[in-house]
Design a protein around this motif. Structure first.
Motif, mmCIF file in Angstrom:
data_model
loop_
_atom_site.group_PDB
_atom_site.id
_atom_site.type_symbol
_atom_site.label_atom_id
_atom_site.label_comp_id
_atom_site.label_asym_id
_atom_site.label_seq_id
_atom_site.Cartn_x
_atom_site.Cartn_y
_atom_site.Cartn_z
ATOM 1 N N LEU A 68 0.825 -1.216 0.000
ATOM 2 C CA LEU A 68 0.000 0.000 0.000
ATOM 3 C C LEU A 68 0.855 1.260 0.000
ATOM 4 O O LEU A 68 0.591 2.211 -0.746
ATOM 5 C CB LEU A 68 -0.915 0.023 1.218
ATOM 6 C CG LEU A 68 -2.126 -0.879 1.201
ATOM 7 C CD1 LEU A 68 -2.795 -0.888 2.567
ATOM 8 C CD2 LEU A 68 -3.101 -0.432 0.134
ATOM 9 N N THR A 69 1.870 1.259 0.830
ATOM 10 C CA THR A 69 2.712 2.447 0.947
ATOM 11 C C THR A 69 3.525 2.667 -0.324
ATOM 12 O O THR A 69 3.672 3.801 -0.784
ATOM 13 C CB THR A 69 3.637 2.322 2.168
ATOM 14 O OG1 THR A 69 2.835 2.015 3.304
ATOM 15 C CG2 THR A 69 4.384 3.609 2.430
ATOM 16 N N GLY A 70 4.055 1.593 -0.889
ATOM 17 C CA GLY A 70 4.792 1.713 -2.153
ATOM 18 C C GLY A 70 3.907 2.243 -3.265
ATOM 19 O O GLY A 70 4.321 3.110 -4.049
ATOM 20 N N LEU A 71 2.672 1.755 -3.341
ATOM 21 C CA LEU A 71 1.726 2.234 -4.343
ATOM 22 C C LEU A 71 1.382 3.702 -4.109
ATOM 23 O O LEU A 71 1.286 4.483 -5.058
ATOM 24 C CB LEU A 71 0.459 1.377 -4.309
ATOM 25 C CG LEU A 71 -0.622 1.729 -5.315
ATOM 26 C CD1 LEU A 71 -0.108 1.543 -6.736
ATOM 27 C CD2 LEU A 71 -1.845 0.877 -5.077
ATOM 28 N N GLU A 72 1.239 4.081 -2.851
ATOM 29 C CA GLU A 72 0.925 5.470 -2.538
ATOM 30 C C GLU A 72 2.063 6.412 -2.943
ATOM 31 O O GLU A 72 1.827 7.478 -3.511
ATOM 32 C CB GLU A 72 0.614 5.617 -1.047
ATOM 33 C CG GLU A 72 0.022 6.939 -0.679
ATOM 34 C CD GLU A 72 -0.413 7.010 0.775
ATOM 35 O OE1 GLU A 72 -0.830 8.110 1.181
ATOM 36 O OE2 GLU A 72 -0.332 6.007 1.498
ATOM 37 N N VAL A 73 3.301 6.013 -2.682
ATOM 38 C CA VAL A 73 4.453 6.823 -3.105
ATOM 39 C C VAL A 73 4.444 6.968 -4.622
ATOM 40 O O VAL A 73 4.619 8.067 -5.166
ATOM 41 C CB VAL A 73 5.786 6.198 -2.625
ATOM 42 C CG1 VAL A 73 6.976 6.854 -3.307
ATOM 43 C CG2 VAL A 73 5.925 6.307 -1.122
#
Length: 119
Positions: A68-73
């Motif tokens: 999720l965090t990688g996609l958000e970045v």
């Protein structure tokens, strides 16, 4: 695992994972306060679920948080038109918090702890 032993944060985890857990919850709360699309609300629910999984030492919670965090970045950088655009745009502050969360999750202390202790 009985319901009594489930927790929202685990003080026995390394500080990197504890702070990542808090940032996942904060991200969801801020997202709810400022509204969003249905897809955004689902992402925020997944963020809470990932934080809860990390707090309860579940491997799926850790991998969900990293994804999720990688996609958000990636979405922040693409939305701003690249890295240079992200630095000089209004998404700089949320991008900074997201990059900090991503760094906390990928920190060697977090990765080693989840590799050894998470189920």
């Amino acid at each position: 695992m009985p319901f009594d032993t489930r927790r929202w944060v685990d003080p026995s985890q390394p500080q990197t994972l504890q702070f990542a857990c808090w940032l996942l919850y904060a991200n969801a709360i801020i997202g709810l306060l400022f509204g969003g699309s249905v897809l955004g609300i689902l992402g925020l629910a997944a963020s809470v679920l990932a934080g809860f999984g990390i707090a309860n030492e579940k491997r799926w919670g850790y991998f969900l948080a990293v994804a999720l965090t990688g996609l958000e970045v990636l979405l922040y950088v693409v939305f701003a038109g690249g890295i240079i655009g992200a630095i000089s745009s209004p998404v700089l502050v949320p991008l900074a918090f997201t990059v900090a969360l991503f760094a906390l999750l990928l920190h060697p202390q977090s990765r080693d702890y989840q590799r050894i202790w998470f189920k």
